[in-house]
Scaffold this motif. Structure first.
Motif, PDB file in Angstrom:
ATOM      1  N   VAL A 162       0.821  -1.210   0.000  1.00 48.67           N
ATOM      2  CA  VAL A 162       0.000   0.000   0.000  1.00 48.67           C
ATOM      3  C   VAL A 162       0.858   1.265   0.000  1.00 48.67           C
ATOM      4  CG1 VAL A 162      -1.684   1.336   1.347  1.00 48.67           C
ATOM      5  CG2 VAL A 162      -1.909  -1.159   1.191  1.00 48.67           C
ATOM      6  N   PHE A 163       1.897   1.291   0.846  1.00 47.13           N
ATOM      7  CA  PHE A 163       2.590   2.574   1.021  1.00 47.13           C
ATOM      8  C   PHE A 163       3.913   2.694   0.271  1.00 47.13           C
ATOM      9  CE2 PHE A 163       3.903   0.057   4.730  1.00 47.13           C
ATOM     10  CZ  PHE A 163       5.273   0.247   4.748  1.00 47.13           C
ATOM     11  N   ILE A 164       4.543   1.586  -0.097  1.00 46.58           N
ATOM     12  CA  ILE A 164       5.807   1.713  -0.844  1.00 46.58           C
ATOM     13  C   ILE A 164       5.605   2.404  -2.197  1.00 46.58           C
ATOM     14  CG2 ILE A 164       7.666   0.427  -2.018  1.00 46.58           C
ATOM     15  CD1 ILE A 164       8.306   0.423   0.845  1.00 46.58           C
ATOM     16  N   PRO A 165       4.567   2.028  -2.947  1.00 49.69           N
ATOM     17  CA  PRO A 165       4.357   2.726  -4.238  1.00 49.69           C
ATOM     18  C   PRO A 165       4.178   4.234  -4.059  1.00 49.69           C
ATOM     19  CG  PRO A 165       3.038   0.733  -4.170  1.00 49.69           C
ATOM     20  CD  PRO A 165       3.615   0.904  -2.793  1.00 49.69           C
ATOM     21  N   VAL A 166       3.472   4.647  -2.996  1.00 48.49           N
ATOM     22  CA  VAL A 166       3.301   6.079  -2.731  1.00 48.49           C
ATOM     23  C   VAL A 166       4.645   6.707  -2.383  1.00 48.49           C
ATOM     24  CG1 VAL A 166       2.179   7.790  -1.242  1.00 48.49           C
ATOM     25  CG2 VAL A 166       0.925   5.726  -1.933  1.00 48.49           C
ATOM     26  N   ALA A 167       5.405   6.022  -1.556  1.00 55.71           N
ATOM     27  CA  ALA A 167       6.715   6.531  -1.157  1.00 55.71           C
ATOM     28  C   ALA A 167       7.652   6.636  -2.360  1.00 55.71           C
ATOM     29  CB  ALA A 167       7.320   5.625  -0.088  1.00 55.71           C
ATOM     30  N   GLU A 168       7.522   5.690  -3.270  1.00 53.52           N
ATOM     31  CA  GLU A 168       8.349   5.718  -4.487  1.00 53.52           C
ATOM     32  C   GLU A 168       8.027   6.947  -5.310  1.00 53.52           C
ATOM     33  OE1 GLU A 168      10.525   3.406  -5.869  1.00 53.52           O
ATOM     34  OE2 GLU A 168      10.163   1.518  -4.804  1.00 53.52           O
ATOM     35  N   GLU A 169       6.740   7.218  -5.457  1.00 52.07           N
ATOM     36  CA  GLU A 169       6.308   8.325  -6.297  1.00 52.07           C
ATOM     37  C   GLU A 169       6.698   9.681  -5.722  1.00 52.07           C
ATOM     38  OE1 GLU A 169       2.264   8.863  -8.046  1.00 52.07           O
ATOM     39  OE2 GLU A 169       2.254   6.661  -7.833  1.00 52.07           O
ATOM     40  N   THR A 170       6.608   9.799  -4.405  1.00 55.79           N
ATOM     41  CA  THR A 170       6.831  11.091  -3.780  1.00 55.79           C
ATOM     42  C   THR A 170       8.298  11.344  -3.447  1.00 55.79           C
ATOM     43  OG1 THR A 170       6.462  10.108  -1.622  1.00 55.79           O
ATOM     44  CG2 THR A 170       4.559  11.089  -2.699  1.00 55.79           C
ATOM     45  N   GLY A 171       9.114  10.288  -3.523  1.00 55.63           N
ATOM     46  CA  GLY A 171      10.510  10.458  -3.155  1.00 55.63           C
ATOM     47  C   GLY A 171      10.763  10.184  -1.683  1.00 55.63           C
ATOM     48  N   LEU A 172       9.693   9.980  -0.941  1.00 55.93           N
ATOM     49  CA  LEU A 172       9.810   9.682   0.488  1.00 55.93           C
ATOM     50  C   LEU A 172      10.551   8.368   0.718  1.00 55.93           C
ATOM     51  CD1 LEU A 172       8.809  11.272   2.913  1.00 55.93           C
ATOM     52  CD2 LEU A 172       6.778   9.825   2.960  1.00 55.93           C
ATOM     53  N   ILE A 173      10.638   7.566  -0.338  1.00 59.84           N
ATOM     54  CA  ILE A 173      11.318   6.271  -0.251  1.00 59.84           C
ATOM     55  C   ILE A 173      12.783   6.458   0.157  1.00 59.84           C
ATOM     56  CG2 ILE A 173      12.029   6.187  -2.684  1.00 59.84           C
ATOM     57  CD1 ILE A 173      10.731   3.181  -0.650  1.00 59.84           C
ATOM     58  N   LEU A 174      13.359   7.645  -0.145  1.00 56.96           N
ATOM     59  CA  LEU A 174      14.755   7.879   0.236  1.00 56.96           C
ATOM     60  C   LEU A 174      14.894   7.917   1.746  1.00 56.96           C
ATOM     61  CD1 LEU A 174      15.727  10.519  -2.464  1.00 56.96           C
ATOM     62  CD2 LEU A 174      16.193   8.054  -2.443  1.00 56.96           C
ATOM     63  N   ASP A 175      13.991   8.643   2.413  1.00 54.96           N
ATOM     64  CA  ASP A 175      14.015   8.684   3.879  1.00 54.96           C
ATOM     65  C   ASP A 175      13.672   7.321   4.467  1.00 54.96           C
ATOM     66  OD1 ASP A 175      14.715  11.322   3.883  1.00 54.96           O
ATOM     67  OD2 ASP A 175      12.670  12.076   4.105  1.00 54.96           O
TER      68      ASP A 175
END
Ligand code: C2E
Ligand code: MG
Ligand code: MG
Ligand code: MG
Length: 290
Positions: free
Chosen positions: A76-89
């Protein structure tokens, strides 16, 4: 609410899009909070050897303990994090937490197998090797204790740069695994260009074993090729004894799946190893031994 001249189907579609966008925004802002509020944690899913039945590794998998919605899955949340760049944090947090846990186990004199961490393609920049080295140094984690998993999507962007970064990580002593193999668009030709020591066969091809002829053919081809390239092969999503037996007979090295264990909290994983839980891997009529 249908405007004159506007197709209802189109309106419906755009409302659905709107809903999704709102949901997306909500997850994004809550995820930022989650990092600050320490709502994230890692679960560990064992990898077992198909020769010895012993636990020979584990994959660290991100979980979000949402105050209202409970445990939220990374799907649910990894794809959102990928899109927003939050995946780096998020990615930095995962690396830090995995190394902290490895160090804690070591300090408690526990013999734990290597832990694999998932890396998003977006984390692959020139600073990555140094970032990883810093975290490892801070926790005094030796490179044999850490593995990195990445997907094929990485391989299709900026190939030269990616190879250089991978080579640096390997030079640091880390081993790299290619995750979800077979689902991306990369071709077999990629495989020999990348310094990858392990191939993870995606669950999509494991599901149909040993009854779906096509899945059997694909699994056999992947294992044969990986063996030629001297790569370790891990089958993901193994849920049945029949799947395990088939994979074992193909010469697959390791299994990761609900048949042996779901992803579990660190303390449970620690206990599992302490109790010496093993998988019985003898022949076709094998049974699960606890
Ligand atoms: P993945 O890296 O391919 O991880 C394996 C996924 O398969 C995990 O889902 C695991 O729970 C699930 N799985 C394992 N065995 C079985 C089985 O026998 N049956 C079924 N049905 N599922 C099984 P999970 O934990 O929900 O994670 C999903 C994906 O989210 C991961 O796929 C990975 O791509 C991503 N992810 C998770 N943690 C992280 C992270 O820390 N960083 C990044 N970048 N991605 C992560
Ligand atoms: Mg993975
Ligand atoms: Mg995978
Ligand atoms: Mg997968």
């Amino acid at each position: 609410r249908v405007m004159p001249g506007q197709a209802p189907a189109l309106l419906f579609y755009s409302e659905e899009m709107n809903q999704r966008a709102k949901e997306h925004l909500r997850i994004e802002s809550e995820l930022r909070q989650a990092l600050a509020n320490k709502e994230l944690l890692l679960y560990y899913q064992p990898k077992v050897s198909l020769r010895s039945g012993r636990v020979v590794g584990a994959e660290a998998l991100l979980r979000w303990r949402h105050p209202v919605r409970g445990l939220v899955s990374p799907g649910v949340f990894i794809p959102v994090a990928e899109e927003t760049g939050l995946i780096l944090d998020l990615g930095n947090w995962v690396l830090e937490e995995a190394c902290r846990q490895i160090a804690a186990w070591r300090d408690a004199n526990l013999m734990m197998p290597p832990i694999a961490v998932n890396l998003s393609a977006r984390q692959f920049d020139n600073q990555l090797p140094q970032r990883v080295a810093d975290v490892m140094a801070r926790h005094q984690v030796p490179p044999e204790q850490l593995m990195l998993e990445m997907t094929e999507s990485l391989l299709v962007r900026g190939a030269d740069n990616v190879i250089a970064i991978m080579n640096k990580l390997v030079a640091m002593g880390l081993s790299l695994a290619l995750d979800d193999f077979g689902t991306g668009y990369s071709s077999l030709a990629y495989l020999k260009k990348f310094p990858i020591s392990t191939l993870k066969i995606d669950r999509a091809f494991v599901i149909g074993l040993p009854f779906e002829e096509n899945d059997c053919a694909i699994a056999r081809a992947i294992v044969t090729m990986a063996k030629q390239l001297r790569q370790e092969i891990v089958a993901e999503g193994v849920e049945t004894i029949e799947q395990m037996s088939f994979l074992r007979e193909l010469g697959c090295d390791q299994l990761q799946g609900y048949l042996f264990s779901q992803p579990i909290p660190a303390a449970d994983f620690e206990r599992m190893l302490g109790e010496g839980k093993r998988l019985a891997v003898t022949g076709r009529q094998s049974t699960l031994a606890l």
